[in-house]
Design a protein around this motif. Sequence first.
Motif, PDB file in Angstrom:
ATOM      1  N   LEU A   1       0.526  -1.469  -0.208  1.00 61.45           N
ATOM      2  CA  LEU A   1       0.090   0.084   0.150  1.00 61.45           C
ATOM      3  C   LEU A   1       1.234   1.109   0.032  1.00 61.45           C
ATOM      4  CD1 LEU A   1      -2.718   1.516   0.173  1.00 61.45           C
ATOM      5  CD2 LEU A   1      -3.382   1.006   2.761  1.00 61.45           C
ATOM      6  N   GLU A   2       2.064   1.384   0.418  1.00 60.00           N
ATOM      7  CA  GLU A   2       2.862   2.585   0.697  1.00 60.00           C
ATOM      8  C   GLU A   2       3.195   2.674  -0.890  1.00 60.00           C
ATOM      9  OE1 GLU A   2       6.090   1.429   3.818  1.00 60.00           O
ATOM     10  OE2 GLU A   2       4.893   2.522   5.592  1.00 60.00           O
ATOM     11  N   GLN A   3       4.058   1.049  -1.600  1.00 59.77           N
ATOM     12  CA  GLN A   3       4.546   1.335  -3.036  1.00 59.77           C
ATOM     13  C   GLN A   3       3.623   1.707  -3.378  1.00 59.77           C
ATOM     14  OE1 GLN A   3       5.741  -2.299  -3.728  1.00 59.77           O
ATOM     15  NE2 GLN A   3       7.055  -2.609  -2.294  1.00 59.77           N
ATOM     16  N   CYS A   4       2.192   1.862  -3.343  1.00 55.42           N
ATOM     17  CA  CYS A   4       0.474   2.639  -3.726  1.00 55.42           C
ATOM     18  C   CYS A   4       0.745   4.142  -3.935  1.00 55.42           C
ATOM     19  CB  CYS A   4      -0.302   1.584  -3.388  1.00 55.42           C
ATOM     20  SG  CYS A   4      -2.390   2.589  -4.370  1.00 55.42           S
ATOM     21  N   ILE A   5       0.641   4.477  -2.816  1.00 57.72           N
ATOM     22  CA  ILE A   5       0.732   5.690  -2.425  1.00 57.72           C
ATOM     23  C   ILE A   5       2.006   6.706  -2.935  1.00 57.72           C
ATOM     24  CG2 ILE A   5      -0.786   5.280  -0.969  1.00 57.72           C
ATOM     25  CD1 ILE A   5       0.824   6.355   1.246  1.00 57.72           C
ATOM     26  N   TRP A   6       3.172   6.037  -3.602  1.00 58.58           N
ATOM     27  CA  TRP A   6       4.125   6.655  -3.569  1.00 58.58           C
ATOM     28  C   TRP A   6       4.189   6.936  -4.944  1.00 58.58           C
ATOM     29  CZ3 TRP A   6       7.064  10.032  -1.551  1.00 58.58           C
ATOM     30  CH2 TRP A   6       6.991  10.046   0.312  1.00 58.58           C
ATOM     31  N   ALA A   7       4.210   6.062  -5.858  1.00 63.59           N
ATOM     32  CA  ALA A   7       3.762   5.313  -7.378  1.00 63.59           C
ATOM     33  C   ALA A   7       3.892   7.153  -7.541  1.00 63.59           C
ATOM     34  CB  ALA A   7       3.075   4.611  -7.587  1.00 63.59           C
ATOM     35  N   ASN A   8       4.250   8.111  -9.162  1.00 60.56           N
ATOM     36  CA  ASN A   8       4.362   8.930  -8.838  1.00 60.56           C
ATOM     37  C   ASN A   8       3.313   9.668  -8.953  1.00 60.56           C
ATOM     38  OD1 ASN A   8       5.657  11.457  -9.585  1.00 60.56           O
ATOM     39  ND2 ASN A   8       5.024  11.167 -11.670  1.00 60.56           N
ATOM     40  N   GLU A   9       2.405   8.647  -9.986  1.00 56.02           N
ATOM     41  CA  GLU A   9       0.970   9.062 -10.606  1.00 56.02           C
ATOM     42  C   GLU A   9       0.204   9.100  -9.429  1.00 56.02           C
ATOM     43  OE1 GLU A   9      -0.730   5.229 -12.712  1.00 56.02           O
ATOM     44  OE2 GLU A   9      -0.415   6.912 -14.137  1.00 56.02           O
ATOM     45  N   HIS A  10       0.285   8.169  -8.794  1.00 55.22           N
ATOM     46  CA  HIS A  10      -0.643   7.804  -7.466  1.00 55.22           C
ATOM     47  C   HIS A  10      -0.162   9.274  -6.641  1.00 55.22           C
ATOM     48  CE1 HIS A  10      -1.512   3.676  -8.476  1.00 55.22           C
ATOM     49  NE2 HIS A  10      -1.908   4.051  -8.958  1.00 55.22           N
ATOM     50  N   LYS A  11       0.683   9.340  -6.759  1.00 53.62           N
ATOM     51  CA  LYS A  11       1.095  10.265  -5.667  1.00 53.62           C
ATOM     52  C   LYS A  11       0.759  11.594  -5.995  1.00 53.62           C
ATOM     53  CE  LYS A  11       5.063  12.379  -2.835  1.00 53.62           C
ATOM     54  NZ  LYS A  11       4.995  13.794  -2.949  1.00 53.62           N
ATOM     55  N   LEU A  12       1.034  11.862  -6.769  1.00 56.56           N
ATOM     56  CA  LEU A  12       0.141  13.735  -7.903  1.00 56.56           C
ATOM     57  C   LEU A  12      -1.205  13.817  -7.660  1.00 56.56           C
ATOM     58  CD1 LEU A  12       2.413  14.175 -10.895  1.00 56.56           C
ATOM     59  CD2 LEU A  12       2.472  14.922  -8.816  1.00 56.56           C
ATOM     60  N   PHE A  13      -2.024  12.480  -7.783  1.00 52.79           N
ATOM     61  CA  PHE A  13      -3.503  12.500  -7.866  1.00 52.79           C
ATOM     62  C   PHE A  13      -4.075  12.548  -6.249  1.00 52.79           C
ATOM     63  CE2 PHE A  13      -7.004   9.888  -7.079  1.00 52.79           C
ATOM     64  CZ  PHE A  13      -8.106  10.381  -7.846  1.00 52.79           C
ATOM     65  N   LEU A  14      -4.008  12.033  -5.530  1.00 50.09           N
ATOM     66  CA  LEU A  14      -3.708  12.427  -3.585  1.00 50.09           C
ATOM     67  C   LEU A  14      -3.418  13.725  -3.275  1.00 50.09           C
ATOM     68  CD1 LEU A  14      -2.454   8.372  -2.592  1.00 50.09           C
ATOM     69  CD2 LEU A  14      -4.933   9.270  -3.112  1.00 50.09           C
ATOM     70  N   GLU A  15      -1.820  13.710  -3.484  1.00 45.78           N
ATOM     71  CA  GLU A  15      -1.385  15.049  -2.967  1.00 45.78           C
ATOM     72  C   GLU A  15      -2.770  16.305  -4.178  1.00 45.78           C
ATOM     73  OE1 GLU A  15       2.801  14.483  -2.348  1.00 45.78           O
ATOM     74  OE2 GLU A  15       1.696  15.487  -4.421  1.00 45.78           O
ATOM     75  N   LYS A  16      -2.931  16.110  -5.123  1.00 44.88           N
ATOM     76  CA  LYS A  16      -4.935  17.306  -5.721  1.00 44.88           C
ATOM     77  C   LYS A  16      -5.505  17.005  -4.411  1.00 44.88           C
ATOM     78  CE  LYS A  16      -2.506  17.541  -9.714  1.00 44.88           C
ATOM     79  NZ  LYS A  16      -2.734  17.932 -11.400  1.00 44.88           N
ATOM     80  N   LEU A  17      -6.002  15.761  -3.655  1.00 42.17           N
ATOM     81  CA  LEU A  17      -7.503  15.680  -3.107  1.00 42.17           C
ATOM     82  C   LEU A  17      -7.252  15.873  -2.180  1.00 42.17           C
ATOM     83  CD1 LEU A  17      -8.212  12.634  -5.067  1.00 42.17           C
ATOM     84  CD2 LEU A  17      -9.189  14.884  -5.403  1.00 42.17           C
TER      85      LEU A  17
ATOM     86  N   VAL B   1      -8.380   3.816  -6.171  1.00 43.00           N
ATOM     87  CA  VAL B   1      -6.213   3.718  -6.134  1.00 43.00           C
ATOM     88  C   VAL B   1      -6.173   2.697  -5.488  1.00 43.00           C
ATOM     89  CG1 VAL B   1      -4.314   5.063  -6.651  1.00 43.00           C
ATOM     90  CG2 VAL B   1      -6.161   5.995  -7.341  1.00 43.00           C
ATOM     91  N   LEU B   2      -6.680   3.298  -3.689  1.00 45.14           N
ATOM     92  CA  LEU B   2      -5.855   2.271  -2.958  1.00 45.14           C
ATOM     93  C   LEU B   2      -6.584   0.822  -3.193  1.00 45.14           C
ATOM     94  CD1 LEU B   2      -5.972   4.761   0.182  1.00 45.14           C
ATOM     95  CD2 LEU B   2      -4.527   4.436  -1.374  1.00 45.14           C
ATOM     96  N   LEU B   3      -6.999   0.317  -3.464  1.00 48.16           N
ATOM     97  CA  LEU B   3      -8.087  -0.462  -4.251  1.00 48.16           C
ATOM     98  C   LEU B   3      -7.598  -1.649  -5.345  1.00 48.16           C
ATOM     99  CD1 LEU B   3     -11.869  -0.324  -2.741  1.00 48.16           C
ATOM    100  CD2 LEU B   3      -9.802  -1.245  -1.742  1.00 48.16           C
ATOM    101  N   GLY B   4      -6.303  -0.811  -5.481  1.00 47.06           N
ATOM    102  CA  GLY B   4      -5.272  -1.483  -6.949  1.00 47.06           C
ATOM    103  C   GLY B   4      -6.468  -1.334  -8.546  1.00 47.06           C
TER     104      GLY B   4
END
Length: 205
Positions: A86-102, A131-134
């Motif tokens: 799950l940490e790898q998921c949220i740190w993936a570049n496109e996921h990180k940018l998406f989540l930070e915008k939210l 995103v967190l659910l894959g």
Amino acid sequence: MHSVKSGQLGQVVEYFAEWLVSSLAPTIVGSKPSTILTLADCRYQPLLSMWRNTGNAVLEGTIIQFKILHSSEDKETVLFFRSDTLEQCIWANEHKLFLEKLGYPVNSGLEGCLELLKQRFQFCCPHEIGVLLGIPLKDVLGFMGLTDSSITCRGEWCIYGHPDDSLALMRRYAQDRESVCSLMGQGLSPCQILRGEQENLPQAV
């Protein structure tokens, strides 16, 4: 009498552990960063009671962690996850940018993100949980109406745009469930699988 009760409790733990392993198989394997389950009691399967009575015992010392997102007297929604994937998921570049915008505090770590998710879950199920659910980001964005892509097909989730990668991921999750159920059929206990002890458990790539 005490030994009978203990034996009955052991049977409940074993049954619930088997059900949980079957439900969480792709997350246990590591191909799916998390799985969300809403637990409630019904006549033939009192899942909420089993979860509240035996959940901690079943998951103690395992590779699976959990976060209760919403709880009421007769229902509980729980996010089950492996912290590494799950940490790898949220740190993936496109996921990180998406989540930070939210508004998610990705730089503060996983717990901060999950706590914000829990806060938002009190009002509704936030779409970004996909995103967190894959679920592929393109499908999450499409579901949120943030892209021009239209629905291509439906399966475990709605697929937007080119379907091949999403369908392959669905097949991977289905294969993980079959593999883990096969391991239990071969005699591996659900608790062993939850602890990651089995040598033949499929690994994420």
